[in-house]
Design a protein around this motif. Structure first.
Motif, PDB file in Angstrom:
ATOM      1  N   PHE A  73      -8.760   1.422 -18.309  1.00 38.36           N
ATOM      2  CA  PHE A  73      -9.259   0.064 -18.532  1.00 38.36           C
ATOM      3  C   PHE A  73      -8.125  -0.835 -19.026  1.00 38.36           C
ATOM      4  O   PHE A  73      -7.874  -1.917 -18.481  1.00 38.36           O
ATOM      5  N   ALA A  74      -7.398  -0.331 -20.027  1.00 37.97           N
ATOM      6  CA  ALA A  74      -6.309  -1.128 -20.607  1.00 37.97           C
ATOM      7  C   ALA A  74      -5.227  -1.382 -19.569  1.00 37.97           C
ATOM      8  O   ALA A  74      -4.708  -2.497 -19.440  1.00 37.97           O
ATOM      9  N   LEU A  75      -4.927  -0.344 -18.788  1.00 39.71           N
ATOM     10  CA  LEU A  75      -3.895  -0.446 -17.767  1.00 39.71           C
ATOM     11  C   LEU A  75      -4.254  -1.515 -16.738  1.00 39.71           C
ATOM     12  O   LEU A  75      -3.410  -2.346 -16.361  1.00 39.71           O
ATOM     13  N   SER A  76      -5.541  -1.521 -16.304  1.00 35.29           N
ATOM     14  CA  SER A  76      -5.911  -2.502 -15.279  1.00 35.29           C
ATOM     15  C   SER A  76      -5.930  -3.909 -15.866  1.00 35.29           C
ATOM     16  O   SER A  76      -5.576  -4.872 -15.187  1.00 35.29           O
ATOM     17  N   LEU A  77      -6.318  -4.012 -17.148  1.00 29.41           N
ATOM     18  CA  LEU A  77      -6.272  -5.318 -17.806  1.00 29.41           C
ATOM     19  C   LEU A  77      -4.846  -5.854 -17.800  1.00 29.41           C
ATOM     20  O   LEU A  77      -4.581  -7.000 -17.415  1.00 29.41           O
ATOM     21  N   LEU A  78      -3.916  -4.972 -18.181  1.00 30.78           N
ATOM     22  CA  LEU A  78      -2.504  -5.329 -18.240  1.00 30.78           C
ATOM     23  C   LEU A  78      -1.996  -5.740 -16.863  1.00 30.78           C
ATOM     24  O   LEU A  78      -1.346  -6.784 -16.703  1.00 30.78           O
ATOM     25  N   SER A  79      -2.327  -4.924 -15.861  1.00 32.49           N
ATOM     26  CA  SER A  79      -1.774  -5.203 -14.531  1.00 32.49           C
ATOM     27  C   SER A  79      -2.384  -6.476 -13.956  1.00 32.49           C
ATOM     28  O   SER A  79      -1.724  -7.180 -13.189  1.00 32.49           O
ATOM     29  N   SER A  80      -3.659  -6.802 -14.325  1.00 39.19           N
ATOM     30  CA  SER A  80      -4.242  -8.044 -13.829  1.00 39.19           C
ATOM     31  C   SER A  80      -3.464  -9.232 -14.385  1.00 39.19           C
ATOM     32  O   SER A  80      -3.157 -10.177 -13.662  1.00 39.19           O
ATOM     33  N   TYR A  81      -3.057  -9.151 -15.682  1.00 39.77           N
ATOM     34  CA  TYR A  81      -2.244 -10.223 -16.255  1.00 39.77           C
ATOM     35  C   TYR A  81      -0.913 -10.331 -15.524  1.00 39.77           C
ATOM     36  O   TYR A  81      -0.462 -11.410 -15.160  1.00 39.77           O
ATOM     37  N   LEU A  82      -0.304  -9.155 -15.284  1.00 34.74           N
ATOM     38  CA  LEU A  82       0.993  -9.147 -14.611  1.00 34.74           C
ATOM     39  C   LEU A  82       0.894  -9.749 -13.217  1.00 34.74           C
ATOM     40  O   LEU A  82       1.714 -10.574 -12.819  1.00 34.74           O
ATOM     41  N   LEU A  83      -0.174  -9.330 -12.470  1.00 34.32           N
ATOM     42  CA  LEU A  83      -0.334  -9.803 -11.093  1.00 34.32           C
ATOM     43  C   LEU A  83      -0.485 -11.317 -11.058  1.00 34.32           C
ATOM     44  O   LEU A  83       0.144 -11.992 -10.243  1.00 34.32           O
ATOM     45  N   VAL A  84      -1.331 -11.841 -11.956  1.00 33.26           N
ATOM     46  CA  VAL A  84      -1.538 -13.291 -11.966  1.00 33.26           C
ATOM     47  C   VAL A  84      -0.237 -13.993 -12.338  1.00 33.26           C
ATOM     48  O   VAL A  84       0.094 -15.059 -11.828  1.00 33.26           O
ATOM     49  N   PHE A  85       0.548 -13.353 -13.234  1.00 32.31           N
ATOM     50  CA  PHE A  85       1.804 -13.941 -13.680  1.00 32.31           C
ATOM     51  C   PHE A  85       2.829 -13.958 -12.544  1.00 32.31           C
ATOM     52  O   PHE A  85       3.547 -14.938 -12.356  1.00 32.31           O
ATOM     53  N   LEU A  86       2.854 -12.857 -11.772  1.00 32.48           N
ATOM     54  CA  LEU A  86       3.917 -12.708 -10.779  1.00 32.48           C
ATOM     55  C   LEU A  86       3.604 -13.365  -9.440  1.00 32.48           C
ATOM     56  O   LEU A  86       4.500 -13.805  -8.735  1.00 32.48           O
ATOM     57  N   THR A  87       2.312 -13.409  -9.052  1.00 32.42           N
ATOM     58  CA  THR A  87       1.964 -13.926  -7.728  1.00 32.42           C
ATOM     59  C   THR A  87       1.443 -15.354  -7.843  1.00 32.42           C
ATOM     60  O   THR A  87       1.107 -15.813  -8.943  1.00 32.42           O
ATOM     61  N   PRO A  88       1.341 -16.076  -6.710  1.00 38.00           N
ATOM     62  CA  PRO A  88       0.850 -17.464  -6.772  1.00 38.00           C
ATOM     63  C   PRO A  88      -0.645 -17.586  -7.051  1.00 38.00           C
ATOM     64  O   PRO A  88      -1.159 -18.706  -7.122  1.00 38.00           O
ATOM     65  N   TRP A  98      -9.624 -20.686  -1.620  1.00 43.09           N
ATOM     66  CA  TRP A  98      -9.693 -19.446  -0.843  1.00 43.09           C
ATOM     67  C   TRP A  98      -9.390 -19.726   0.619  1.00 43.09           C
ATOM     68  O   TRP A  98      -8.728 -18.938   1.292  1.00 43.09           O
ATOM     69  N   ALA A  99      -9.928 -20.872   1.114  1.00 47.42           N
ATOM     70  CA  ALA A  99      -9.715 -21.207   2.520  1.00 47.42           C
ATOM     71  C   ALA A  99      -8.229 -21.392   2.794  1.00 47.42           C
ATOM     72  O   ALA A  99      -7.718 -20.950   3.829  1.00 47.42           O
ATOM     73  N   LYS A 100      -7.510 -22.034   1.832  1.00 45.69           N
ATOM     74  CA  LYS A 100      -6.066 -22.212   2.024  1.00 45.69           C
ATOM     75  C   LYS A 100      -5.376 -20.860   2.100  1.00 45.69           C
ATOM     76  O   LYS A 100      -4.511 -20.646   2.951  1.00 45.69           O
ATOM     77  N   LEU A 101      -5.768 -19.937   1.207  1.00 43.77           N
ATOM     78  CA  LEU A 101      -5.166 -18.606   1.239  1.00 43.77           C
ATOM     79  C   LEU A 101      -5.413 -17.942   2.585  1.00 43.77           C
ATOM     80  O   LEU A 101      -4.509 -17.383   3.202  1.00 43.77           O
ATOM     81  N   LEU A 102      -6.685 -18.019   3.049  1.00 45.92           N
ATOM     82  CA  LEU A 102      -7.037 -17.408   4.330  1.00 45.92           C
ATOM     83  C   LEU A 102      -6.190 -17.997   5.440  1.00 45.92           C
ATOM     84  O   LEU A 102      -5.669 -17.280   6.297  1.00 45.92           O
ATOM     85  N   HIS A 103      -6.047 -19.324   5.420  1.00 49.20           N
ATOM     86  CA  HIS A 103      -5.310 -19.987   6.480  1.00 49.20           C
ATOM     87  C   HIS A 103      -3.851 -19.572   6.445  1.00 49.20           C
ATOM     88  O   HIS A 103      -3.237 -19.325   7.483  1.00 49.20           O
ATOM     89  N   ARG A 104      -3.283 -19.453   5.233  1.00 50.59           N
ATOM     90  CA  ARG A 104      -1.867 -19.151   5.147  1.00 50.59           C
ATOM     91  C   ARG A 104      -1.570 -17.725   5.599  1.00 50.59           C
ATOM     92  O   ARG A 104      -0.621 -17.474   6.316  1.00 50.59           O
ATOM     93  N   TYR A 105      -2.422 -16.765   5.154  1.00 47.21           N
ATOM     94  CA  TYR A 105      -2.068 -15.374   5.411  1.00 47.21           C
ATOM     95  C   TYR A 105      -2.743 -14.793   6.650  1.00 47.21           C
ATOM     96  O   TYR A 105      -2.288 -13.801   7.187  1.00 47.21           O
ATOM     97  N   LEU A 106      -3.868 -15.383   7.072  1.00 45.26           N
ATOM     98  CA  LEU A 106      -4.558 -14.838   8.250  1.00 45.26           C
ATOM     99  C   LEU A 106      -4.652 -15.877   9.362  1.00 45.26           C
ATOM    100  O   LEU A 106      -5.449 -15.761  10.269  1.00 45.26           O
ATOM    101  N   GLY A 107      -3.814 -16.908   9.285  1.00 45.27           N
ATOM    102  CA  GLY A 107      -3.890 -18.017  10.232  1.00 45.27           C
ATOM    103  C   GLY A 107      -3.667 -17.612  11.676  1.00 45.27           C
ATOM    104  O   GLY A 107      -4.038 -18.352  12.591  1.00 45.27           O
ATOM    105  N   PHE A 108      -3.064 -16.428  11.902  1.00 43.49           N
ATOM    106  CA  PHE A 108      -2.801 -16.025  13.282  1.00 43.49           C
ATOM    107  C   PHE A 108      -4.076 -15.616  14.007  1.00 43.49           C
ATOM    108  O   PHE A 108      -4.112 -15.551  15.228  1.00 43.49           O
ATOM    109  N   ILE A 109      -5.165 -15.338  13.255  1.00 49.08           N
ATOM    110  CA  ILE A 109      -6.442 -15.055  13.903  1.00 49.08           C
ATOM    111  C   ILE A 109      -7.073 -16.401  14.284  1.00 49.08           C
ATOM    112  O   ILE A 109      -7.158 -17.292  13.441  1.00 49.08           O
ATOM    113  N   PRO A 110      -7.488 -16.561  15.562  1.00 53.09           N
ATOM    114  CA  PRO A 110      -7.941 -17.885  16.016  1.00 53.09           C
ATOM    115  C   PRO A 110      -8.960 -18.572  15.112  1.00 53.09           C
ATOM    116  O   PRO A 110      -8.849 -19.762  14.867  1.00 53.09           O
TER     117      PRO A 110
END
Lengths: 345, 327
Positions: free
Chosen positions: A23-38, B156-168
């Motif tokens: 549970f703690a690990l997934s909590l941590l990784s969710s924070y990391l994922l949100v931090f690292l990805t758009p 979500w729609a923007k995400l879908l369009h950006r990453y799966l936009g190649f599907i018609p």
């Protein structure tokens, strides 16, 4: 020696520790994922957390017990996610209505109508008295018309069981799927245009009746099916005709269940909007006469305010929604409470 | 000696014919029972009668073309009119299919959770919440969807369009995400999840207990049991429930109207903010429609009625053959 009772199936301290750390690990990784990805937002945390949790438990079970256990763990988390996703909108809807509707609620709202105000006026001007009285009138009229038909249909299906039982059950189910706008158009084409030629509350009530009948008929049928056959046999054995048996024994025995059915029917139509927009004309004044003149109602009021678009009007719409939801939830809770004891003594 | 005359009462004739009161009772109840038949028949007859003129004039074009225009002179006489529902029908089907595709997995998972995973107290609470959602008025879903849900769904729609936009179907030329069929589909899916969940739950709960226990006795995990027993038993019931949801989604008016941009052009790109919907069309055009256009709307209503009737009939047949139907 007396053997001490043990629970070999209960979770041991070690199992709990493992669960906790996953549970703690997934909590941590969710924070990391949100931090690292758009990804962003509360929902992103949520999604990441559940994905991480599903992956970690599946991996752990797979290592610990093998393939079958891993699949089981994966499905475990999937069904939990399904249930949570189902419930989230309900929570969000209720919270939003409360949060946005409460500022618009005042005593004044229940005392005045909109005859001297427009939706974009400040909130101190006008109220929804006309809408509440209108909705209650519509509900009452629809009730008077649909209850006899609905219960007669249920009686036909459970007591007479004639030649048409199959087709009628099928048609009632088909009728419960009739879109509300089609019911509105039907009244428009069959009664409003050729006969009355004017919008009125009664027209709205007629279309609501069509939508209400199937709910009442189907719920009543379920209730009447629960009445033990011995009661009917006892009535017949005492020399009662079928009519007397049904009227004096079956219906009283099913009373509270039938009330539940009727309330569920009312809850179904209380917030119905499309036919109301077509048929009632939506007046801004309290109109006690359902047969003459346009009649306001809560859905119409909400619709009109929402479409007016200014912040005051939107607050009005939310306040109206809060009142409407309160009404529906009140009916729903009453039905639940009565439905808990379907067959009265 | 007096003989007392013994009077033997004549035996009552035994008849199987009901008495008059019962005949009246049976007549009244049968009449009430047949009212559903009468109402459904009258709906079809009246909408057909009103829309007949338009249907005859447009012919098959009423469902294959997509222009909707009418021009009148100053006296109100119709000069020229084109009515076609193609874009609206495509839009209706697209939105409801999106809704069903999103709603079915979620509903099936939550029905499984309710039946086989949740402890008793949680099950009771969840069922109450789901039933309550089914009773929410559609205008509530519409306004909530427009003001609260739509911003997230656009993201979500923007995400879908950006990453799966190649599907018609996820592709589009102009980036307009607001009020797209996808948004309407998501709102509709939230509205039909309670229905599909309760039908699936009903079907799953009728899975034969002896086989469930047999599966466990053979050492199956919970998922292995569900795969071996519950899913084969409930598959067609879930399909029926999904079709009930589809029928409901097709007829939904106000919620869709609030979150969908109506455009008279056939559009299969679900992320683009241009859709169509028969029920919303009626609300949109009703306000300022001329008497002749009203007839066209009646014909549109007839098409919608028949469409939902067929979908619902198939759904009910499927649910009925697999067991007692849910709500």
């Amino acid at each position: 020696m007396i053997p001490t009772p043990t629970k070999p199936w209960a979770a041991s301290t070690k199992d709990r520790a493992v669960d906790g750390s996953i549970f703690a690990l997934s909590l941590l990784s969710s924070y990391l994922l949100v931090f690292l990805t758009p990804l962003k937002g509360k929902l992103a945390y949520f999604v990441c957390f559940f994905l991480a949790y599903a992956i970690f438990t599946t991996a752990f079970k797979g290592v610990q017990r093998g393939n079958a256990a891993a699949k089981d763990a994966l499905v475990n988390s999937l069904v939990a996610i399904g249930a949570i996703v189902t419930v989230i909108p309900a929570a969000s809807i209720l919270l939003t209505v409360l949060q946005k509707g409460l500022p618009g609620i005042s005593f004044n709202l229940f005392k005045t109508d909109m005859s001297l105000a427009t939706p974009t006026d400040p909130l101190t001007n006008g109220g929804l008295l006309h809408a509440i009285t209108g909705t209650l009138t519509l509900m009452l009229l629809a009730l008077i018309m649909s209850v006899p038909i609905g219960i007669l249909t249920a009686l036909y299906l459970t007591e007479i069981k004639g030649r048409f039982t199959g087709p009628i059950r099928f048609l009632v189910q088909a009728m419960s799927g009739v879109p509300s706008i089609v019911a509105g158009l039907f009244i428009l084409s069959a009664i409003l245009y050729p006969i009355t030629k004017a919008y009125s509350g009664f027209m709205g009530a007629l279309s609501l009746t069509i939508l209400m009948i199937p709910t009442i008929a189907r719920t009543s049928e379920e209730v009447l099916n629960l009445i033990p056959n011995e009661l009917r046999e006892a009535g017949t054995a005492l020399g009662g005709t079928q009519w007397r048996t049904v009227a004096m024994i079956v219906l009283p025995a099913a009373r509270s269940g039938l009330v539940t059915a009727v309330i569920l029917g009312v809850a179904r139509i209380a917030g119905e909007t499309a036919p109301i927009l077509l048929l009632t004309g939506g007046g801004d004044k309290v109109n006690p006469n359902a047969f003459n003149g346009p009649m306001g109602s809560l859905p119409y009021y909400i619709w009109k305010s929402f479409n007016a678009g200014s912040p005051e009007a939107i607050t009005r719409a939310w306040a109206g929604l809060l009142v409407l939801v309160g009404l529906v939830l009140f009916l729903f809770t009453t039905a639940r409470f009565l439905g808990a004891r379907k067959v009265s003594k | 000696m007096s003989t007392t005359e013994l009077v033997i009462p004549a035996p009552r004739e035994i008849v199987t014919e009901p008495r008059r009161s019962d005949k009246v009772f049976r007549g009244v109840v049968t009449g009430g029972g047949l009212s559903s038949l009468a109402i459904l028949g009258l709906i079809a007859i009246f909408l057909g009668y009103r829309g007949f003129e338009v249907l005859r004039q447009e012919g098959i074009g009423f469902i294959t073309h997509s222009d909707w225009s009418i021009s009148t002179d100053d006296a109100g006489n119709v000069l020229d009119s084109h009515f076609g529902l193609a874009a609206m029908l495509v839009g209706t089907i697209l939105c409801s299919l999106i809704a069903v595709v999103i709603a079915v997995p979620i509903s099936v998972f939550s029905a499984l959770f309710l039946n086989f995973y949740a402890p008793g107290w949680l099950k009771k609470i969840l069922i109450t919440i789901i039933d309550m959602m089914a009773a929410f008025p559609s205008i509530l879903f519409g306004i909530w969807g427009f003001l609260v849900l739509m911003p997230s769904v656009e993201y979500w729609a923007k995400l879908l369009h950006r990453y799966l936009g190649f599907i018609p179907i996820f592709d589009m030329q102009v980036p307009v995400y607001t009020r797209s069929p996808f948004v309407a589909g998501v709102v509709l899916s939230i509205m039909i999840i309670p229905i599909i969940t309760s039908v699936s739950r009903e079907i799953f709960s009728q899975a034969p207990l002896d086989r469930i226990q047999a599966a466990y006795a053979l050492g199956a995990t919970r998922w292995a049991m569900i795969k071996a027993v519950v899913i084969p038993h409930g598959r067609s019931g879930v399909i029926g429930g999904a079709m009930l949801g589809l029928g409901r989604a097709m007829g939904e008016t106000v919620a869709v109207f609030t979150v969908l941009n109506i455009v008279f052009q056939v559009n299969w790109q679900m992320l683009l903010g241009a859709g169509g919907n028969v029920a919303s069309l009626i609300i949109l055009k009703f306000g300022d429609a001329s008497p002749y256009e009203i007839k066209a709307l009646m014909a549109a209503g007839l098409i919608l009625f028949l469409l939902t009737l067929v979908v619902n009939a198939i759904a009910n047949l499927i649910v009925k053959t697999t067991g007692k139907s849910g709500r």
